[in-house]
Design a protein around this motif. Structure first.
Motif, PDB file in Angstrom:
ATOM      1  N   SER A 265       0.832  -1.208   0.000  1.00 29.03           N
ATOM      2  CA  SER A 265       0.000   0.000   0.000  1.00 29.03           C
ATOM      3  C   SER A 265       0.867   1.260   0.000  1.00 29.03           C
ATOM      4  O   SER A 265       1.632   1.491   0.941  1.00 29.03           O
ATOM      5  CB  SER A 265      -0.905   0.009   1.230  1.00 29.03           C
ATOM      6  N   LEU A 266       0.722   2.065  -1.037  1.00 26.37           N
ATOM      7  CA  LEU A 266       1.454   3.328  -1.126  1.00 26.37           C
ATOM      8  C   LEU A 266       1.105   4.233   0.051  1.00 26.37           C
ATOM      9  O   LEU A 266       1.989   4.867   0.640  1.00 26.37           O
ATOM     10  CB  LEU A 266       1.147   4.037  -2.450  1.00 26.37           C
ATOM     11  N   THR A 267      -0.155   4.265   0.431  1.00 28.25           N
ATOM     12  CA  THR A 267      -0.597   5.104   1.546  1.00 28.25           C
ATOM     13  C   THR A 267       0.111   4.721   2.837  1.00 28.25           C
ATOM     14  O   THR A 267       0.573   5.585   3.581  1.00 28.25           O
ATOM     15  CB  THR A 267      -2.132   5.000   1.733  1.00 28.25           C
ATOM     16  N   VAL A 268       0.213   3.425   3.106  1.00 32.84           N
ATOM     17  CA  VAL A 268       0.874   2.958   4.326  1.00 32.84           C
ATOM     18  C   VAL A 268       2.371   3.266   4.268  1.00 32.84           C
ATOM     19  O   VAL A 268       2.953   3.714   5.262  1.00 32.84           O
ATOM     20  CB  VAL A 268       0.625   1.450   4.548  1.00 32.84           C
ATOM     21  N   ARG A 269       2.983   3.050   3.113  1.00 31.57           N
ATOM     22  CA  ARG A 269       4.410   3.359   2.994  1.00 31.57           C
ATOM     23  C   ARG A 269       4.660   4.841   3.261  1.00 31.57           C
ATOM     24  O   ARG A 269       5.607   5.196   3.976  1.00 31.57           O
ATOM     25  CB  ARG A 269       4.942   2.966   1.608  1.00 31.57           C
ATOM     26  N   LEU A 270       3.838   5.705   2.699  1.00 31.40           N
ATOM     27  CA  LEU A 270       4.000   7.148   2.919  1.00 31.40           C
ATOM     28  C   LEU A 270       3.761   7.525   4.382  1.00 31.40           C
ATOM     29  O   LEU A 270       4.461   8.373   4.940  1.00 31.40           O
ATOM     30  CB  LEU A 270       3.063   7.932   2.007  1.00 31.40           C
ATOM     31  N   TYR A 271       2.759   6.897   5.011  1.00 26.87           N
ATOM     32  CA  TYR A 271       2.470   7.138   6.436  1.00 26.87           C
ATOM     33  C   TYR A 271       3.694   6.787   7.288  1.00 26.87           C
ATOM     34  O   TYR A 271       4.156   7.570   8.111  1.00 26.87           O
ATOM     35  CB  TYR A 271       1.253   6.310   6.845  1.00 26.87           C
ATOM     36  N   HIS A 272       4.247   5.592   7.061  1.00 26.79           N
ATOM     37  CA  HIS A 272       5.419   5.163   7.837  1.00 26.79           C
ATOM     38  C   HIS A 272       6.641   6.021   7.525  1.00 26.79           C
ATOM     39  O   HIS A 272       7.395   6.391   8.416  1.00 26.79           O
ATOM     40  CB  HIS A 272       5.722   3.682   7.586  1.00 26.79           C
ATOM     41  N   ARG A 273       6.839   6.360   6.256  1.00 26.66           N
ATOM     42  CA  ARG A 273       7.974   7.204   5.863  1.00 26.66           C
ATOM     43  C   ARG A 273       7.904   8.554   6.572  1.00 26.66           C
ATOM     44  O   ARG A 273       8.911   9.037   7.091  1.00 26.66           O
ATOM     45  CB  ARG A 273       7.990   7.409   4.347  1.00 26.66           C
ATOM     46  N   GLN A 274       6.722   9.147   6.607  1.00 25.65           N
ATOM     47  CA  GLN A 274       6.564  10.457   7.259  1.00 25.65           C
ATOM     48  C   GLN A 274       6.943  10.374   8.737  1.00 25.65           C
ATOM     49  O   GLN A 274       7.669  11.227   9.248  1.00 25.65           O
ATOM     50  CB  GLN A 274       5.118  10.937   7.104  1.00 25.65           C
ATOM     51  N   ILE A 275       6.484   9.357   9.414  1.00 23.15           N
ATOM     52  CA  ILE A 275       6.788   9.173  10.841  1.00 23.15           C
ATOM     53  C   ILE A 275       8.292   8.984  11.039  1.00 23.15           C
ATOM     54  O   ILE A 275       8.900   9.614  11.911  1.00 23.15           O
ATOM     55  CB  ILE A 275       6.025   7.957  11.407  1.00 23.15           C
ATOM     56  N   LEU A 276       8.895   8.124  10.241  1.00 24.08           N
ATOM     57  CA  LEU A 276      10.302   7.776  10.420  1.00 24.08           C
ATOM     58  C   LEU A 276      11.247   8.902  10.016  1.00 24.08           C
ATOM     59  O   LEU A 276      12.250   9.139  10.693  1.00 24.08           O
ATOM     60  CB  LEU A 276      10.626   6.498   9.649  1.00 24.08           C
ATOM     61  N   GLU A 277      10.940   9.579   8.941  1.00 19.55           N
ATOM     62  CA  GLU A 277      11.810  10.689   8.527  1.00 19.55           C
ATOM     63  C   GLU A 277      11.765  11.831   9.537  1.00 19.55           C
ATOM     64  O   GLU A 277      12.768  12.486   9.773  1.00 19.55           O
ATOM     65  CB  GLU A 277      11.440  11.172   7.119  1.00 19.55           C
ATOM     66  N   LYS A 278      10.606  12.031  10.161  1.00 15.17           N
ATOM     67  CA  LYS A 278      10.491  13.051  11.207  1.00 15.17           C
ATOM     68  C   LYS A 278      11.387  12.697  12.399  1.00 15.17           C
ATOM     69  O   LYS A 278      11.880  13.564  13.106  1.00 15.17           O
ATOM     70  CB  LYS A 278       9.033  13.175  11.671  1.00 15.17           C
ATOM     71  N   ALA A 279      11.630  11.390  12.583  1.00 14.39           N
ATOM     72  CA  ALA A 279      12.500  10.912  13.665  1.00 14.39           C
ATOM     73  C   ALA A 279      13.943  10.724  13.174  1.00 14.39           C
ATOM     74  O   ALA A 279      14.736  10.051  13.827  1.00 14.39           O
ATOM     75  CB  ALA A 279      11.960   9.616  14.241  1.00 14.39           C
ATOM     76  N   ASN A 280      14.269  11.288  12.025  1.00  9.85           N
ATOM     77  CA  ASN A 280      15.623  11.281  11.455  1.00  9.85           C
ATOM     78  C   ASN A 280      16.117   9.916  10.981  1.00  9.85           C
ATOM     79  O   ASN A 280      17.314   9.629  11.043  1.00  9.85           O
ATOM     80  CB  ASN A 280      16.625  11.906  12.426  1.00  9.85           C
ATOM     81  N   TYR A 281      15.211   9.079  10.505  1.00 11.00           N
ATOM     82  CA  TYR A 281      15.602   7.822   9.867  1.00 11.00           C
ATOM     83  C   TYR A 281      15.658   8.033   8.365  1.00 11.00           C
ATOM     84  O   TYR A 281      14.901   8.837   7.813  1.00 11.00           O
ATOM     85  CB  TYR A 281      14.612   6.701  10.201  1.00 11.00           C
ATOM     86  N   ILE A 282      16.544   7.316   7.709  1.00 13.14           N
ATOM     87  CA  ILE A 282      16.610   7.308   6.251  1.00 13.14           C
ATOM     88  C   ILE A 282      15.733   6.152   5.778  1.00 13.14           C
ATOM     89  O   ILE A 282      15.896   5.022   6.241  1.00 13.14           O
ATOM     90  CB  ILE A 282      18.062   7.101   5.769  1.00 13.14           C
ATOM     91  N   CYS A 283      14.806   6.432   4.873  1.00 11.86           N
ATOM     92  CA  CYS A 283      13.836   5.426   4.454  1.00 11.86           C
ATOM     93  C   CYS A 283      13.997   5.034   2.992  1.00 11.86           C
ATOM     94  O   CYS A 283      14.278   5.865   2.136  1.00 11.86           O
ATOM     95  CB  CYS A 283      12.418   5.950   4.659  1.00 11.86           C
ATOM     96  N   ASP A 284      13.801   3.758   2.755  1.00  7.73           N
ATOM     97  CA  ASP A 284      13.718   3.200   1.421  1.00  7.73           C
ATOM     98  C   ASP A 284      12.429   2.370   1.421  1.00  7.73           C
ATOM     99  O   ASP A 284      11.930   2.008   2.492  1.00  7.73           O
ATOM    100  CB  ASP A 284      14.944   2.336   1.126  1.00  7.73           C
ATOM    101  N   GLU A 285      11.897   2.075   0.240  1.00 10.02           N
ATOM    102  CA  GLU A 285      10.622   1.365   0.168  1.00 10.02           C
ATOM    103  C   GLU A 285      10.677   0.204  -0.810  1.00 10.02           C
ATOM    104  O   GLU A 285      11.436   0.235  -1.776  1.00 10.02           O
ATOM    105  CB  GLU A 285       9.515   2.323  -0.296  1.00 10.02           C
ATOM    106  N   ALA A 286       9.826  -0.800  -0.529  1.00 10.04           N
ATOM    107  CA  ALA A 286       9.602  -1.914  -1.447  1.00 10.04           C
ATOM    108  C   ALA A 286       8.111  -2.241  -1.412  1.00 10.04           C
ATOM    109  O   ALA A 286       7.474  -2.140  -0.361  1.00 10.04           O
ATOM    110  CB  ALA A 286      10.420  -3.129  -1.024  1.00 10.04           C
TER     111      ALA A 286
END
Length: 122
Positions: A11-32
């Motif tokens: 789910s693109l929506t879920v990936r974007l939701y998690h990315r937003q949370i993690l990037e705000k916490a200074n994590y580098i995100c990649d997706e599959a």
């Protein structure tokens, strides 16, 4: 130094939701988008942690984690995040090699707390 997370969800929506949370916490995100794409990425890059859905096309989350643990990737921690909330689902996740199992929608505070703990981030 920022930690690197692979978010695996169809789910693109879920990936974007998690990315937003993690990037705000200074994590580098990649997706599959599925487990097979995630395995390919795991072979090409080192991730500090994986955030994985259960129900996906091509290769589901349980199979992805099992193959990752069998040597097709790293031994990095895996957090499975799924709408499946039965005890059997959690048991399957842990048998596959998951470190933590969270039920969707994961609360941002719970997600960050678990990721910080598993990556030893302060």
């Amino acid at each position: 130094m920022s930690k690197k997370v692979l978010i695996v969800d169809d789910s693109l929506t879920v990936r974007l939701y998690h990315r937003q949370i993690l990037e705000k916490a200074n994590y580098i995100c990649d997706e599959a988008e599925n487990g097979m794409e995630a395995l390919e990425k795991a072979q090409l890059s080192n991730y500090d942690i994986y955030l994985v859905d259960v129900n996906m096309p091509v290769l589901d989350g349980y199979s992805f984690v099992k193959r990752l643990r069998e040597g097709e990737g790293s031994i990095a921690p895996v957090i499975m995040v799924s709408t499946e909330s039965e005890e059997m689902d959690m048991d399957l996740a842990y048998e596959s090699g998951a470190s933590v199992y969270l039920v969707k929608p994961a609360r941002p505070d719970d997600l960050i707390l678990n990721i910080n703990m598993l990556t030893f981030k302060k």
